[in-house]
Design a protein around this motif. Structure first.
Motif, PDB file in Angstrom:
ATOM      1  N   LEU A 116       0.778  -1.189   0.082  1.00 33.37           N
ATOM      2  CA  LEU A 116      -0.127  -0.016  -0.040  1.00 33.37           C
ATOM      3  C   LEU A 116       0.889   1.326  -0.052  1.00 33.37           C
ATOM      4  N   VAL A 117       1.947   1.440   0.721  1.00 28.65           N
ATOM      5  CA  VAL A 117       2.672   2.470   0.787  1.00 28.65           C
ATOM      6  C   VAL A 117       3.516   2.531  -0.357  1.00 28.65           C
ATOM      7  N   GLY A 118       3.985   1.341  -1.186  1.00 30.10           N
ATOM      8  CA  GLY A 118       4.535   1.462  -2.412  1.00 30.10           C
ATOM      9  C   GLY A 118       3.662   2.147  -3.451  1.00 30.10           C
ATOM     10  N   ALA A 119       2.591   1.576  -3.308  1.00 33.10           N
ATOM     11  CA  ALA A 119       1.483   1.991  -4.549  1.00 33.10           C
ATOM     12  C   ALA A 119       0.946   3.673  -4.141  1.00 33.10           C
ATOM     13  N   ILE A 120       0.906   4.016  -2.837  1.00 32.01           N
ATOM     14  CA  ILE A 120       0.756   5.523  -2.773  1.00 32.01           C
ATOM     15  C   ILE A 120       2.070   6.249  -3.305  1.00 32.01           C
ATOM     16  N   ILE A 121       3.331   5.799  -3.159  1.00 35.74           N
ATOM     17  CA  ILE A 121       4.272   6.420  -3.641  1.00 35.74           C
ATOM     18  C   ILE A 121       4.572   6.557  -5.180  1.00 35.74           C
ATOM     19  N   ILE A 122       4.151   5.511  -5.524  1.00 34.01           N
ATOM     20  CA  ILE A 122       4.097   5.423  -7.367  1.00 34.01           C
ATOM     21  C   ILE A 122       3.132   6.179  -7.916  1.00 34.01           C
ATOM     22  N   THR A 123       1.920   6.168  -7.017  1.00 36.34           N
ATOM     23  CA  THR A 123       0.632   6.930  -7.654  1.00 36.34           C
ATOM     24  C   THR A 123       1.071   8.678  -7.588  1.00 36.34           C
ATOM     25  N   GLY A 124       1.803   8.854  -6.596  1.00 43.88           N
ATOM     26  CA  GLY A 124       2.211  10.125  -6.281  1.00 43.88           C
ATOM     27  C   GLY A 124       3.166  10.600  -7.354  1.00 43.88           C
ATOM     28  N   ALA A 125       3.913   9.874  -7.908  1.00 43.73           N
ATOM     29  CA  ALA A 125       4.792  10.194  -8.968  1.00 43.73           C
ATOM     30  C   ALA A 125       4.431  10.008 -10.304  1.00 43.73           C
ATOM     31  N   GLU A 146       2.668  10.128 -14.114  1.00 45.27           N
ATOM     32  CA  GLU A 146       2.794  11.195 -14.988  1.00 45.27           C
ATOM     33  C   GLU A 146       1.814  10.368 -16.058  1.00 45.27           C
ATOM     34  N   GLY A 147       0.707  10.864 -16.438  1.00 45.20           N
ATOM     35  CA  GLY A 147      -0.083  10.614 -17.400  1.00 45.20           C
ATOM     36  C   GLY A 147      -1.333   9.985 -16.693  1.00 45.20           C
ATOM     37  N   GLY A 148      -2.562   9.970 -17.511  1.00 41.72           N
ATOM     38  CA  GLY A 148      -3.684   9.401 -17.095  1.00 41.72           C
ATOM     39  C   GLY A 148      -3.746   7.945 -16.837  1.00 41.72           C
ATOM     40  N   ALA A 149      -3.086   6.972 -17.837  1.00 39.77           N
ATOM     41  CA  ALA A 149      -3.219   5.648 -17.664  1.00 39.77           C
ATOM     42  C   ALA A 149      -2.586   5.105 -16.273  1.00 39.77           C
ATOM     43  N   ARG A 150      -1.321   5.872 -16.212  1.00 40.58           N
ATOM     44  CA  ARG A 150      -0.458   5.609 -14.962  1.00 40.58           C
ATOM     45  C   ARG A 150      -1.210   6.203 -13.714  1.00 40.58           C
ATOM     46  N   LEU A 151      -1.925   6.894 -13.838  1.00 41.64           N
ATOM     47  CA  LEU A 151      -2.498   7.697 -12.427  1.00 41.64           C
ATOM     48  C   LEU A 151      -3.326   6.666 -12.087  1.00 41.64           C
ATOM     49  N   VAL A 152      -4.582   6.303 -12.949  1.00 40.99           N
ATOM     50  CA  VAL A 152      -5.584   5.381 -12.961  1.00 40.99           C
ATOM     51  C   VAL A 152      -5.261   4.093 -12.516  1.00 40.99           C
ATOM     52  N   LEU A 153      -4.102   3.485 -12.954  1.00 41.46           N
ATOM     53  CA  LEU A 153      -3.213   2.145 -12.520  1.00 41.46           C
ATOM     54  C   LEU A 153      -2.991   2.455 -11.155  1.00 41.46           C
ATOM     55  N   GLY A 154      -2.326   3.389 -10.696  1.00 39.54           N
ATOM     56  CA  GLY A 154      -1.958   3.757  -9.359  1.00 39.54           C
ATOM     57  C   GLY A 154      -3.067   3.888  -8.359  1.00 39.54           C
ATOM     58  N   LEU A 155      -4.176   4.351  -8.707  1.00 35.28           N
ATOM     59  CA  LEU A 155      -5.202   4.525  -7.954  1.00 35.28           C
ATOM     60  C   LEU A 155      -5.812   3.272  -7.779  1.00 35.28           C
ATOM     61  N   LEU A 156      -6.035   2.439  -8.842  1.00 31.09           N
ATOM     62  CA  LEU A 156      -6.623   1.032  -8.680  1.00 31.09           C
ATOM     63  C   LEU A 156      -5.548   0.245  -7.711  1.00 31.09           C
ATOM     64  N   VAL A 196      -3.897   1.232  -5.177  1.00 33.93           N
ATOM     65  CA  VAL A 196      -3.963   1.925  -3.943  1.00 33.93           C
ATOM     66  C   VAL A 196      -5.260   1.276  -3.221  1.00 33.93           C
ATOM     67  N   PHE A 197      -6.356   1.187  -4.259  1.00 32.48           N
ATOM     68  CA  PHE A 197      -7.865   0.672  -3.828  1.00 32.48           C
ATOM     69  C   PHE A 197      -7.602  -0.712  -3.388  1.00 32.48           C
ATOM     70  N   LEU A 198      -6.843  -1.523  -4.168  1.00 30.26           N
ATOM     71  CA  LEU A 198      -6.805  -2.850  -4.145  1.00 30.26           C
ATOM     72  C   LEU A 198      -6.212  -3.278  -3.030  1.00 30.26           C
ATOM     73  N   ALA A 199      -4.811  -2.619  -2.514  1.00 29.94           N
ATOM     74  CA  ALA A 199      -3.918  -2.796  -1.460  1.00 29.94           C
ATOM     75  C   ALA A 199      -4.750  -2.549  -0.295  1.00 29.94           C
ATOM     76  N   THR A 200      -5.635  -1.380  -0.218  1.00 25.37           N
ATOM     77  CA  THR A 200      -6.324  -0.982   0.917  1.00 25.37           C
ATOM     78  C   THR A 200      -7.490  -1.992   1.278  1.00 25.37           C
TER      79      THR A 200
END
Length: 91
Positions: free
Chosen positions: A42-51, A53-63, A65-69
Motif C-alpha cells: 500500500l505504501v509503495g502504491a501510494i508513492i508510485i501513484t504520487g509520482a 505522469e499521465g492518465g493511464a499511470r494515474l488510474v492504474l496507481g489509484l487502482l 492503492v484501492f486494491l491494496a487497501t
C-alpha cells in the motif's frame, strides 16, 4: 511487456497454490504476515501513484492503492474474526 505479464501470471498461480495448501491452524499467522506485506504494498502504491505522469499511470496507481487497501482491511477483518473464535465465552 510480455515478460512482465508472464511474471505476473506465474506469481498469481504460485501464490494461489501456496495459500490454498495452508492448513487451517496456520491461517491466522499467515493473515498477520500478509497484512504486513500488504501494508508495504500500500505504501509503495501510494508513492508510485504520487509520482505518476499521465492518465493511464494515474488510474492504474489509484487502482493499486484501492486494491491494496481492500487487502489490508479484509486481512484485519478476517484475522479479528478468527481470533474471536479462540476467546472464552463470558458468563
Amino acid at each position: 511487456m510480455i515478460d512482465l505479464l508472464t511474471i505476473f501470471v506465474l506469481a498469481a498461480f504460485v501464490g494461489f497454490e501456496v495459500v490454498s495448501k495452508v492448513s487451517t491452524i496456520l491461517h491466522t499467522p499467515l493473515m498477520s504476515g500478509a497484512n504486513a506485506i500488504h501494508g508495504v504494498i500500500l505504501v509503495g502504491a501510494i508513492i508510485i501513484t504520487g509520482a505518476a505522469e499521465g492518465g493511464a499511470r494515474l488510474v492504474l496507481g489509484l487502482l493499486a492503492v484501492f486494491l491494496a487497501t481492500v487487502n489490508v482491511v479484509g486481512g484485519f477483518v478476517v484475522t479479528d474474526r478468527m481470533l474471536e473464535m479462540f476467546k472464552g465465552h463470558k458468563r
